[in-house]
Scaffold this motif. Structure first.
Motif, PDB file in Angstrom:
ATOM      1  N   GLU A 119      -8.805  27.613  48.286  1.00  0.00           N
ATOM      2  CA  GLU A 119      -7.255  28.118  48.002  1.00  0.00           C
ATOM      3  C   GLU A 119      -6.674  27.250  46.892  1.00  0.00           C
ATOM      4  O   GLU A 119      -6.051  27.696  45.696  1.00  0.00           O
ATOM      5  CB  GLU A 119      -6.704  28.207  49.044  1.00  0.00           C
ATOM      6  CG  GLU A 119      -6.945  29.337  50.131  1.00  0.00           C
ATOM      7  CD  GLU A 119      -6.038  29.595  51.385  1.00  0.00           C
ATOM      8  OE1 GLU A 119      -5.380  28.565  51.511  1.00  0.00           O
ATOM      9  OE2 GLU A 119      -6.292  30.748  52.003  1.00  0.00           O
ATOM     10  N   LEU A 131     -14.128  32.935  48.340  1.00  0.00           N
ATOM     11  CA  LEU A 131     -13.100  32.851  49.481  1.00  0.00           C
ATOM     12  C   LEU A 131     -13.186  34.255  50.141  1.00  0.00           C
ATOM     13  O   LEU A 131     -13.027  34.318  51.480  1.00  0.00           O
ATOM     14  CB  LEU A 131     -11.649  32.692  48.863  1.00  0.00           C
ATOM     15  CG  LEU A 131     -11.164  31.254  48.929  1.00  0.00           C
ATOM     16  CD1 LEU A 131      -9.879  31.373  48.172  1.00  0.00           C
ATOM     17  CD2 LEU A 131     -11.002  30.539  50.111  1.00  0.00           C
ATOM     18  N   ASN A 166     -12.345  32.612  44.093  1.00  0.00           N
ATOM     19  CA  ASN A 166     -11.762  33.643  44.699  1.00  0.00           C
ATOM     20  C   ASN A 166     -12.765  34.776  45.524  1.00  0.00           C
ATOM     21  O   ASN A 166     -12.755  35.311  46.480  1.00  0.00           O
ATOM     22  CB  ASN A 166     -10.965  34.724  43.853  1.00  0.00           C
ATOM     23  CG  ASN A 166      -9.414  34.013  43.510  1.00  0.00           C
ATOM     24  OD1 ASN A 166      -8.933  33.402  44.542  1.00  0.00           O
ATOM     25  ND2 ASN A 166      -8.993  34.089  42.282  1.00  0.00           N
TER      26      ASN A 166
END
Length: 553
Positions: free
Chosen positions: A277, A296, A293
């Motif tokens: 993050e 994630l 991203n």
């Protein structure tokens, strides 16, 4: 007295009378030599015989030293530095060729087995390494690296063709081959979802460990989380517990290392999420932030968590088995028992391990706030919808298509590697073990062992076993040995290999039977040193020659 003065005068007159050079008087036992004073041209120097007999050796060494300095070091002619790549490759090729020839001559007409495995190099080229295993004339088990071959694919036909070409090139006869060990396709290579899992794990490790700063952040965050868990009582303290750690990187040449990577990822999952993050917000460019991203989103899905825990549980069983088989002090009976235990554990997990695995996964998802789908809902495929795909529930997908399928593949792989016939063969070989005064000796099993090798034995010839065991037990030196490798060496030393040739042949066949491919994995570790990212355009022949000299030297 006069004759003594005359002799002295004669000695002095024997020295060369050169006014251009400073030579010491003959009154000294050894004259003082200054190499710099000698002319560079040997023809202008006085003859060695012109000097005193006591000084000629010293003069001769001084002349040689002067001659060497004229054409060596900084005075060299600069024409033999061997810096040409072609010359270097020729030298390495000749050294590798002679090294392999020595191995082939040492092998002679002995029986042998081969160990085979494949892994990709830094250029992402699939390489197949071949290691030969045989018993030499001293009764010692020898494992030698033979060759590394580039293979287009790793199916059985391609590998068979590559081995036949290698045997033809080296002059090896397949008729002398008595076994081959091959670490073939594993569950991680055969199942698409599991292969995707390892791809994502590798990407996560590469991103998180890319910079030293990120490693320091992981270490600090993990230490803070461990301290907090100790205060809340979630973790218990004790000697050797909760040590400082970091996210482990899996090694392509050692599949056992993947288990350590998965364990560290599960234990540091929240820390890894925090670092990802941070990169997604503070990344150096938009591409890096976008890729982070995507990672994630992928690793915080239930699909990823399920596969992660499933494979971690399976590898916990198979990793223990792999380590047990590669121990040098592991006897065959215990190793085979370990194989059976691993099969039973996997089968038990398939029959009654679903509930406990799902409970662990749900608890993990709750702790890390990961959405859990309802098992009775219809399963939705990520990405584009599959055409004409049968609608299934989430329970069917995770239980039938993943849990049962992956476990069945792993059990089938173990059964293929250790069939009932192979296990029986290994257990029969244990009867040759001299441990505990030949307590495992069983004549019937040894005769049954000979039945596996009909080309080498006639059962009538094995009546010598009765004499053999009496001879072994009567010798205190032989009855105290701890393994069949020690027994083979001792039989050669005492020349009992000539007295009991068939028994020694049984020992040889037992010693060259491959069980694990740890030696080949060490070759791949060496390959990553020889062909690294700075030499990633190294050709196959150049890499093979360099690897041969690096591994065997």
């Amino acid at each position: 007295m006069e004759k003594y003065y005359k002799r002295k005068s004669k000695l002095e007159s024997s020295l060369p009378q050169e006014k251009d050079y400073n030579y010491s008087s003959a009154k000294q036992s050894r004259i003082e030599i200054n190499v710099v004073d000698f002319p560079a041209d040997p023809g202008l120097r006085p003859q060695i015989m012109d000097y005193n007999a006591n000084d000629r050796d010293q003069i001769r060494r001084a002349y040689l030293q002067k001659d060497v300095k004229v054409v060596a070091l900084s005075n060299a002619l600069q024409n033999l530095k061997l810096t040409s790549p072609d010359i270097q490759k020729d030298f390495v090729n000749v050294a590798a060729f002679e090294t392999i020839n020595v191995i082939i001559r040492d092998l002679g007409y002995a029986l042998f087995s081969i160990l085979i495995d494949e892994a990709h190099d830094i250029s992402i080229k699939e390489q197949m390494a071949v290691v030969i295993q045989y018993v030499d004339k001293k009764g010692q088990v020898i494992e030698r690296f033979l060759d590394i071959e580039y293979v287009v694919n790793t199916n059985a036909l391609s590998l068979k063709q590559a081995i036949e070409n290698l045997f033809s090139r080296l002059g090896l006869s397949i008729s002398r081959l008595r076994g081959q060990g091959y670490d073939g396709a594993t569950v991680t290579k055969n199942h698409d979802q599991i292969a995707l899992l390892f791809t994502l794990v590798s990407n996560v490790v590469n991103v998180v460990r890319a910079l030293c700063k990120r490693r320091d952040i992981i270490r600090e965050k993990q230490a803070a989380k461990v301290a907090e868990a100790l205060n809340t009582g979630e973790l218990s303290s004790g000697q050797g517990l909760n040590q400082e750690t970091n996210l482990k990187r899996a090694d392509d040449t050692r599949w056992g290392s993947h288990y350590g990577t998965l364990v560290s990822l599960v234990g540091m999952f929240s820390t890894v999420i925090d670092v990802l993050e941070m990169i997604s917000k503070d990344g150096s460019n938009s591409k890096q932030r976008a890729e982070t991203n995507v990672l994630l989103d992928s690793i915080q899905s239930f699909q990823f968590v399920f596969n992660l825990h499933l494979i971690k549980t399976i590898l916990a069983i198979t990793s223990e088995l792999s380590q047990a088989l590669q121990r040098k002090d592991q006897d065959i009976v215990n190793a085979m028992n370990f194989v059976q235990i691993s099969k039973v554990r996997l089968q038990k997990m398939r029959e009654s391990g679903w509930t406990s695995l799902l409970d662990d996964i749900l608890s993990f998802c709750e702790k890390h706030e990961i959405d859990v789908p309802q098992m009775d809902d219809m399963f939705v495929t990520r990405g584009s919808k599959r055409h004409n795909a049968q609608e299934i529930t989430n329970l069917h997908h995770y239980r039938a298509e993943l849990f049962y399928t992956v476990l069945d593949m792993q059990i089938q792989e173990l059964n293929a590697c250790f069939t009932k016939l192979n296990t029986e063969l290994l257990l029969c070989m244990e009867c040759l073990n001299p441990y505990n005064s030949f307590s495992n000796f069983d004549k019937k099993k040894l005769i049954h062992l000979a039945e596996f090798y009909t080309k080498e034995f006639f059962l009538v010839e094995l009546i010598v076993l009765n004499t053999y065991i009496i001879d072994m037990l009567s010798s205190s030196e032989l009855s105290r040995l701890n393994g069949i490798a020690d027994l083979a060496k001792k039989m050669v030393e005492t020349r009992r290999d000539k007295i009991y040739p068939l028994v020694y042949l049984l020992l040889t066949l037992a010693l060259i039977l491959p069980v694990a491919t740890a030696t080949v994995e060490r070759v791949f570790s060496a390959m990553n040193i020889v062909k690294n990212r700075l030499q990633n355009r190294m050709g196959d022949e150049w890499m093979n020659d360099s690897l041969t000299n690096f591994v065997i030297s």
